[in-house]
Design a protein around this motif. Structure first.
Motif, PDB file in Angstrom:
ATOM      1  N   ALA A 133       4.040  -4.141  -4.084  1.00  0.00           N
ATOM      2  CA  ALA A 133       3.952  -4.173  -2.624  1.00  0.00           C
ATOM      3  C   ALA A 133       2.799  -5.102  -2.251  1.00  0.00           C
ATOM      4  O   ALA A 133       1.707  -4.997  -2.820  1.00  0.00           O
ATOM      5  N   VAL A 134       3.068  -6.018  -1.325  1.00  0.00           N
ATOM      6  CA  VAL A 134       2.053  -6.972  -0.883  1.00  0.00           C
ATOM      7  C   VAL A 134       1.846  -6.776   0.614  1.00  0.00           C
ATOM      8  O   VAL A 134       2.812  -6.679   1.379  1.00  0.00           O
ATOM      9  N   PHE A 135       0.582  -6.758   1.012  1.00  0.00           N
ATOM     10  CA  PHE A 135       0.208  -6.486   2.402  1.00  0.00           C
ATOM     11  C   PHE A 135      -0.406  -7.728   3.024  1.00  0.00           C
ATOM     12  O   PHE A 135      -1.404  -8.245   2.534  1.00  0.00           O
ATOM     13  N   PHE A 136       0.222  -8.186   4.113  1.00  0.00           N
ATOM     14  CA  PHE A 136      -0.184  -9.390   4.831  1.00  0.00           C
ATOM     15  C   PHE A 136      -0.750  -8.970   6.189  1.00  0.00           C
ATOM     16  O   PHE A 136       0.017  -8.620   7.092  1.00  0.00           O
ATOM     17  N   PRO A 137      -2.068  -8.986   6.361  1.00  0.00           N
ATOM     18  CA  PRO A 137      -2.652  -8.529   7.629  1.00  0.00           C
ATOM     19  C   PRO A 137      -2.518  -9.557   8.741  1.00  0.00           C
ATOM     20  O   PRO A 137      -2.059 -10.674   8.522  1.00  0.00           O
ATOM     21  N   GLY A 138      -2.959  -9.156   9.918  1.00  0.00           N
ATOM     22  CA  GLY A 138      -3.103 -10.087  11.029  1.00  0.00           C
ATOM     23  C   GLY A 138      -4.490 -10.706  10.946  1.00  0.00           C
ATOM     24  O   GLY A 138      -5.266 -10.414  10.037  1.00  0.00           O
ATOM     25  N   ILE A 139      -4.828 -11.532  11.896  1.00  0.00           N
ATOM     26  CA  ILE A 139      -6.152 -12.165  11.880  1.00  0.00           C
ATOM     27  C   ILE A 139      -7.245 -11.127  12.139  1.00  0.00           C
ATOM     28  O   ILE A 139      -8.233 -11.069  11.436  1.00  0.00           O
ATOM     29  N   GLY A 140      -7.071 -10.290  13.132  1.00  0.00           N
ATOM     30  CA  GLY A 140      -8.080  -9.280  13.443  1.00  0.00           C
ATOM     31  C   GLY A 140      -7.682  -7.884  12.992  1.00  0.00           C
ATOM     32  O   GLY A 140      -8.359  -6.906  13.298  1.00  0.00           O
ATOM     33  N   TYR A 141      -6.603  -7.785  12.263  1.00  0.00           N
ATOM     34  CA  TYR A 141      -6.094  -6.482  11.830  1.00  0.00           C
ATOM     35  C   TYR A 141      -6.013  -6.501  10.307  1.00  0.00           C
ATOM     36  O   TYR A 141      -5.039  -6.924   9.720  1.00  0.00           O
ATOM     37  N   HIS A 142      -7.102  -6.048   9.664  1.00  0.00           N
ATOM     38  CA  HIS A 142      -7.198  -6.110   8.206  1.00  0.00           C
ATOM     39  C   HIS A 142      -6.429  -4.958   7.542  1.00  0.00           C
ATOM     40  O   HIS A 142      -5.893  -4.076   8.221  1.00  0.00           O
ATOM     41  N   THR A 170      -9.052 -15.636   6.325  1.00  0.00           N
ATOM     42  CA  THR A 170      -9.906 -15.759   7.501  1.00  0.00           C
ATOM     43  C   THR A 170      -9.502 -16.996   8.292  1.00  0.00           C
ATOM     44  O   THR A 170      -8.982 -17.963   7.740  1.00  0.00           O
ATOM     45  N   TYR A 171      -9.760 -16.921   9.582  1.00  0.00           N
ATOM     46  CA  TYR A 171      -9.513 -18.056  10.458  1.00  0.00           C
ATOM     47  C   TYR A 171     -10.465 -17.941  11.634  1.00  0.00           C
ATOM     48  O   TYR A 171     -10.503 -16.895  12.293  1.00  0.00           O
ATOM     49  N   GLN A 172     -11.226 -18.985  11.900  1.00  0.00           N
ATOM     50  CA  GLN A 172     -12.303 -18.924  12.900  1.00  0.00           C
ATOM     51  C   GLN A 172     -12.114 -19.865  14.081  1.00  0.00           C
ATOM     52  O   GLN A 172     -13.085 -20.343  14.634  1.00  0.00           O
ATOM     53  N   ALA A 173     -10.900 -20.144  14.498  1.00  0.00           N
ATOM     54  CA  ALA A 173     -10.701 -21.124  15.574  1.00  0.00           C
ATOM     55  C   ALA A 173     -10.679 -20.507  16.962  1.00  0.00           C
ATOM     56  O   ALA A 173     -10.264 -21.146  17.908  1.00  0.00           O
ATOM     57  N   ALA A 220      -3.362 -22.140  12.643  1.00  0.00           N
ATOM     58  CA  ALA A 220      -3.740 -20.854  12.045  1.00  0.00           C
ATOM     59  C   ALA A 220      -2.733 -20.448  10.975  1.00  0.00           C
ATOM     60  O   ALA A 220      -3.115 -20.058   9.865  1.00  0.00           O
ATOM     61  N   TYR A 221      -1.457 -20.548  11.303  1.00  0.00           N
ATOM     62  CA  TYR A 221      -0.420 -20.201  10.333  1.00  0.00           C
ATOM     63  C   TYR A 221      -0.577 -21.022   9.055  1.00  0.00           C
ATOM     64  O   TYR A 221      -0.557 -20.482   7.946  1.00  0.00           O
ATOM     65  N   GLU A 222      -0.735 -22.332   9.199  1.00  0.00           N
ATOM     66  CA  GLU A 222      -0.832 -23.202   8.025  1.00  0.00           C
ATOM     67  C   GLU A 222      -2.057 -22.858   7.174  1.00  0.00           C
ATOM     68  O   GLU A 222      -1.969 -22.792   5.948  1.00  0.00           O
ATOM     69  N   ALA A 223      -3.186 -22.624   7.817  1.00  0.00           N
ATOM     70  CA  ALA A 223      -4.408 -22.272   7.079  1.00  0.00           C
ATOM     71  C   ALA A 223      -4.254 -20.925   6.374  1.00  0.00           C
ATOM     72  O   ALA A 223      -4.620 -20.782   5.203  1.00  0.00           O
ATOM     73  N   LEU A 224      -3.689 -19.953   7.075  1.00  0.00           N
ATOM     74  CA  LEU A 224      -3.527 -18.618   6.489  1.00  0.00           C
ATOM     75  C   LEU A 224      -2.469 -18.617   5.395  1.00  0.00           C
ATOM     76  O   LEU A 224      -2.614 -17.917   4.386  1.00  0.00           O
TER      77      LEU A 224
END
Length: 187
Positions: free
Chosen positions: A5-14, A41-44, A57-61
């Motif tokens: 199982a792999v967990f992919f969070p949101g930017i602010g939802y770890h 992480t993404y800081q834009a 953001a998508y491309e960086a993440l």
């Protein structure tokens, strides 16, 4: 049977926030011996409503997710479960498409419209009507078009929460029960 199982969070939802924390516990209870949390992480700044920033953001993440998962030999697993939240839903579905994981099961918490550019074959989704990141009617339409069962929670935000703590616990229990049932049904 070998399960991951792999967990992919949101930017602010770890991965230690309620939806991903409890779904990880459910995955373990269902025999997923290997549970991998993707971290990125993404800081834009605020990307909501800005298509260009969202794409950046998508491309960086996505690159960060690829790096985090680079050592996994997918062919060693009979059962692949991707559980994702927000922008993580786009990353999980596009990753599955890129790496030929067509039989992966997907749990999509608060998916964004772009998630449906890579519609998974086995999926369930959850959204709130007060989610500022998604047009609920569009997510309903996209889910129906792609035959993805969707549960809609009235007056809930992007975390599937409202202004009533006890109601939030009921909603979380409902989401986890549906997550558990779906995982059992698809395997």
């Amino acid at each position: 049977m070998s399960k991951i199982a792999v967990f992919f969070p949101g930017i602010g939802y770890h991965c230690d926030k309620p939806l991903l924390y409890y779904s990880r516990n459910i995955a373990r209870e269902l025999g997923y011996q290997n549970c991998q949390n993707v971290s990125y992480t993404y800081q834009a700044g605020n990307i909501r409503g800005n298509e260009e920033k969202m794409k950046e953001a998508y491309e960086a993440l996505f690159l960060q997710a690829e790096a985090a998962l680079t050592d996994i030999v997918w062919s060693e697993y009979d059962d692949v479960l991707f559980i994702s939240k927000s922008i993580g839903t786009i990353i999980a579905t596009s990753y599955a498409e890129k790496y030929g994981l067509k039989d992966a099961t997907h749990i999509l918490y608060t998916p964004l419209a772009q998630t449906y550019l890579f519609p998974p074959k086995h999926a369930i989704a959850f959204i709130g009507t007060a989610d500022p990141w998604s047009d609920t009617d569009e997510i309903i339409r996209l889910s129906n078009t792609n035959h993805i069962p969707l549960t809609v929670y009235d007056a809930c935000n992007h975390s599937l929460e409202c202004n009533d703590t006890l109601k939030n616990l009921e909603i979380l229990t409902n989401v986890m029960q549906k997550t558990n049932d779906f995982c059992k049904e698809t395997r």
